[in-house]
Design a protein around this motif. Structure first.
Motif, PDB file in Angstrom:
ATOM      1  N   PHE A  41       0.826  -1.210   0.000  1.00  0.00           N
ATOM      2  CA  PHE A  41       0.000   0.000   0.000  1.00  0.00           C
ATOM      3  C   PHE A  41       0.862   1.263   0.000  1.00  0.00           C
ATOM      4  O   PHE A  41       0.656   2.174  -0.799  1.00  0.00           O
ATOM      5  N   GLY A  42       1.831   1.320   0.912  1.00  0.00           N
ATOM      6  CA  GLY A  42       2.683   2.496   1.016  1.00  0.00           C
ATOM      7  C   GLY A  42       3.498   2.748  -0.240  1.00  0.00           C
ATOM      8  O   GLY A  42       3.787   3.900  -0.583  1.00  0.00           O
ATOM      9  N   GLN A  45       1.150   4.415  -2.635  1.00  0.00           N
ATOM     10  CA  GLN A  45       0.846   5.763  -2.166  1.00  0.00           C
ATOM     11  C   GLN A  45       2.007   6.729  -2.384  1.00  0.00           C
ATOM     12  O   GLN A  45       1.804   7.929  -2.509  1.00  0.00           O
ATOM     13  N   SER A  52      -4.790   9.590  -2.896  1.00  0.00           N
ATOM     14  CA  SER A  52      -5.188   9.598  -1.485  1.00  0.00           C
ATOM     15  C   SER A  52      -5.416   8.156  -1.013  1.00  0.00           C
ATOM     16  O   SER A  52      -5.702   7.266  -1.807  1.00  0.00           O
ATOM     17  N   SER A  53      -5.288   7.950   0.280  1.00  0.00           N
ATOM     18  CA  SER A  53      -5.390   6.593   0.822  1.00  0.00           C
ATOM     19  C   SER A  53      -6.769   5.976   0.607  1.00  0.00           C
ATOM     20  O   SER A  53      -6.869   4.782   0.320  1.00  0.00           O
TER      21      SER A  53
END
Length: 140
Positions: A41-42, A45, A52-53
């Motif tokens: 995920f990071g 991102q 945006s998350s």
């Protein structure tokens, strides 16, 4: 899983693709997954476009729902999820390469190295095989 719309507007094959990955964020997530090898995920991102998350979570849910990506908890850190492309997801790689080539040819300010377009024009099939294998001859 977040909200994933279940009903398609039609079963036209182009509509099917548009409903799954026809927005800018989903295609960028697929780019990061298939072309840049991002898996967490990071990592997604951190892409320069600044997703945006909540949007990222929804797009990853959508890709998982439609069978383009798998999501598995990382052993040793159950909070982390590792995303992997499925065979159906990997089948989109030629589409992304075609889009990248089109953009490289038509965007006067493209970030693509000239070697990418040259590699594509010299041996498109070879370029695709290299990208699929996790190498890109246009980067060297």
């Amino acid at each position: 899983m977040g909200k994933v719309r279940g009903e398609l507007r039609s079963h036209c094959p182009i509509n099917f693709g548009i409903e799954i990955f026809g927005d800018r964020w989903t295609l960028l997530v697929l780019r990061d997954l298939l072309l840049q090898g991002k898996r967490r995920f990071g990592d997604f991102q951190a892409s320069e476009e600044g997703i945006s998350s909540n949007i990222l979570a929804e797009r990853l849910d959508r890709l998982t729902h439609y069978g383009l990506v798998t999501a598995e908890r990382v052993a040793g850190d159950r909070r982390q999820i590792r995303y992997e492309p499925t065979e159906a997801g990997r089948a989109l790689l030629p589409v992304l390469v075609e889009m990248a080539y089109w953009g490289a040819r038509h965007d006067p300010r493209t970030a693509a190295p000239k070697s990418f377009a040259l590699a594509y024009e010299a041996d498109r099939a070879g370029l695709l095989r290299s990208v699929e294998a996790g190498t890109n001859p246009s980067e060297g």
